[in-house]
Write a protein that holds these residues in place. Structure first.
Motif, short mmCIF file in Angstrom:
data_model
loop_
_atom_site.label_atom_id
_atom_site.label_comp_id
_atom_site.label_asym_id
_atom_site.label_seq_id
_atom_site.Cartn_x
_atom_site.Cartn_y
_atom_site.Cartn_z
N TRP A 138 0.93 -1.59 -0.14
CA TRP A 138 -0.18 -0.08 0.15
C TRP A 138 1.16 0.82 -0.47
CZ3 TRP A 138 -1.30 4.39 3.75
CH2 TRP A 138 -2.06 4.97 2.86
N ALA A 170 -7.67 6.85 1.63
CA ALA A 170 -8.09 4.46 2.13
C ALA A 170 -6.91 3.90 0.87
CB ALA A 170 -8.28 4.23 3.11
N ALA A 191 -6.50 -0.63 -1.13
CA ALA A 191 -7.25 0.09 0.14
C ALA A 191 -6.65 -0.72 1.28
CB ALA A 191 -8.71 -0.42 -0.16
N ILE A 193 -6.69 -1.61 4.96
CA ILE A 193 -7.66 -1.79 5.75
C ILE A 193 -6.79 -1.99 7.11
CG2 ILE A 193 -9.23 -4.11 6.94
CD1 ILE A 193 -9.30 -5.08 4.01
N HIS A 204 -7.00 -4.93 0.99
CA HIS A 204 -8.21 -4.76 0.28
C HIS A 204 -7.25 -4.70 -1.57
CE1 HIS A 204 -12.15 -5.27 -2.49
NE2 HIS A 204 -11.93 -6.03 -1.80
N ILE A 235 -12.31 -0.26 5.99
CA ILE A 235 -11.37 0.92 4.92
C ILE A 235 -12.38 2.19 5.31
CG2 ILE A 235 -11.13 0.77 2.41
CD1 ILE A 235 -12.26 -1.49 1.73
N ILE A 261 -16.46 -1.24 -0.95
CA ILE A 261 -17.01 0.46 -1.56
C ILE A 261 -17.28 1.39 -2.41
CG2 ILE A 261 -14.18 1.66 -2.42
CD1 ILE A 261 -12.50 -0.73 -1.95
#
Length: 343
Positions: A138, A170, A191, A193, A204, A235, A261
């Motif tokens: 991420w 996010a 995303a 988490i 995610h 999220i 989402i």
């Protein structure tokens, strides 16, 4: 006096020690997907609605997400072979494992204990690695998602990020994110988490591709996957008009919690004043950890009349109410979810 018959739990633990060959036997139309065996249902056809953990402390644990049923390895035998009859499944399992009247129960129990301890240690180490990997992936992705395939994909779902005062922090974009299904990288929406303290616990992943000049979910058997355990996490998509961190929520504020989402961002467009969290799954809808000061929850439910969905929604409502919160439920005026409603 030592019990001379292994319990259901002990037999299930023995089955789980060699879970992959058992899963192949019980679910012949399925296939391996990473550390899981996936199939369409307990009938054993191809698909992804049912998954079975193959290794570690969770070996043998399975879930049919369409029917909202699951259990351990012995429960899987019962579901697949004996119509849910556990005593009959127990007898089948004992025969499968070669357990007879001459089996030294003490030795087998010691074996079960040793295997369980090793599996727990492996599971703990694997979870640490998964969390570290989730954070690294991420953090290495592109922070600004405007004018990227992520923004284009969301726009194709009716979600114009330009209408929000800022894109969700996010969400990030990775131009080349490895996909195990095709063993090659693809563009992806990532995303974070996070837990209640804001630490990344899982990732995610939504793989993307272009079709007819439009960015959509990649044409994969499973275009969305979560890396790592995310129970209790969420999220964080919108802080709402309060603009404060989640752990600073006040009793007067309402926090909206949905599953996906896209569903949650659709609500954000219509109600930008709301604090909105995506729970990722129905089973996590009531498990999302909130601070004690959170007293008002709005559940963004799908319009789904399936018995499993109704049961899952009621469980989420009950969990939040047991935590001392007032709970309201909102459903879309049309379509299955709120994203359908805005398109």
């Amino acid at each position: 006096m030592t019990e001379q018959r292994l319990s259901y739990k002990e037999v299930s633990a023995l089955l789980a020690q060699s879970m992959e060959p058992l899963a192949r036997d019980l679910l012949p139309g399925g296939r391996r997907a990473g550390a899981e065996w996936t199939a369409g249902s307990v009938a054993g056809e191809a698909g992804t609605r049912l998954s079975v953990h193959l290794h570690g402390a969770k070996a043998g644990i399975w879930k049919d997400f369409a029917e909202n049923i699951g259990g351990d390895a012995l429960d899987l035998v019962a579901a697949c072979l004996t119509g849910g009859n556990l005593p009959e499944a127990y007898r089948w399992a004992c025969n499968y494992l070669g357990l007879t009247a001459d089996t030294d129960i003490t030795i087998r129990r010691a074996e079960i204990k040793r295997q369980a301890e090793e599996a727990q240690k492996e599971q703990s180490e694997a979870e640490k690695k998964n969390r570290a990997s989730a954070r690294k992936l991420w953090l290495s992705a592109q922070e600004n998602i405007l004018e990227t395939p992520v923004a284009a994909y969301l726009l194709s779902r009716g979600i114009d990020l330009e209408r929000l005062n800022h894109a969700p922090h996010a969400l990030r974009f990775s131009p080349e994110h490895y996909c195990a299904e095709i063993k090659a990288p693809l563009p992806a929406m990532l995303a974070a988490i996070t837990d209640l303290d804001g630490r990344i616990i899982a990732l995610h992943q939504t793989w993307l591709s272009q079709h007819g000049g439009q960015w959509t979910k990649a044409q994969l058997e499973c275009a969305k996957k979560v890396r790592g355990r995310f129970s209790g996490g969420c999220i964080r998509l919108r802080k709402g008009s309060a603009g404060t961190p989640l752990n600073k929520i006040t009793p007067a504020e309402t926090v909206a919690i949905g599953e996906g989402i896209e569903t949650c961002l659709s609500v954000a467009l219509a109600c930008p004043e709301l604090r909105i969290l995506a729970a990722v799954s129905l089973s996590n809808l009531g498990a999302v950890r909130l601070p004690d000061s959170a007293k008002n929850v709005l559940i963004l439910a799908d319009r789904d009349d399936a018995p499993a969905a109704k049961k899952g929604l009621q469980k989420a409502i009950d969990l939040h109410m047991q935590a001392g919160r007032d709970v309201r439920v909102a459903k879309p005026p049309k379509g299955k979810d709120f994203n359908d409603a805005i398109r």
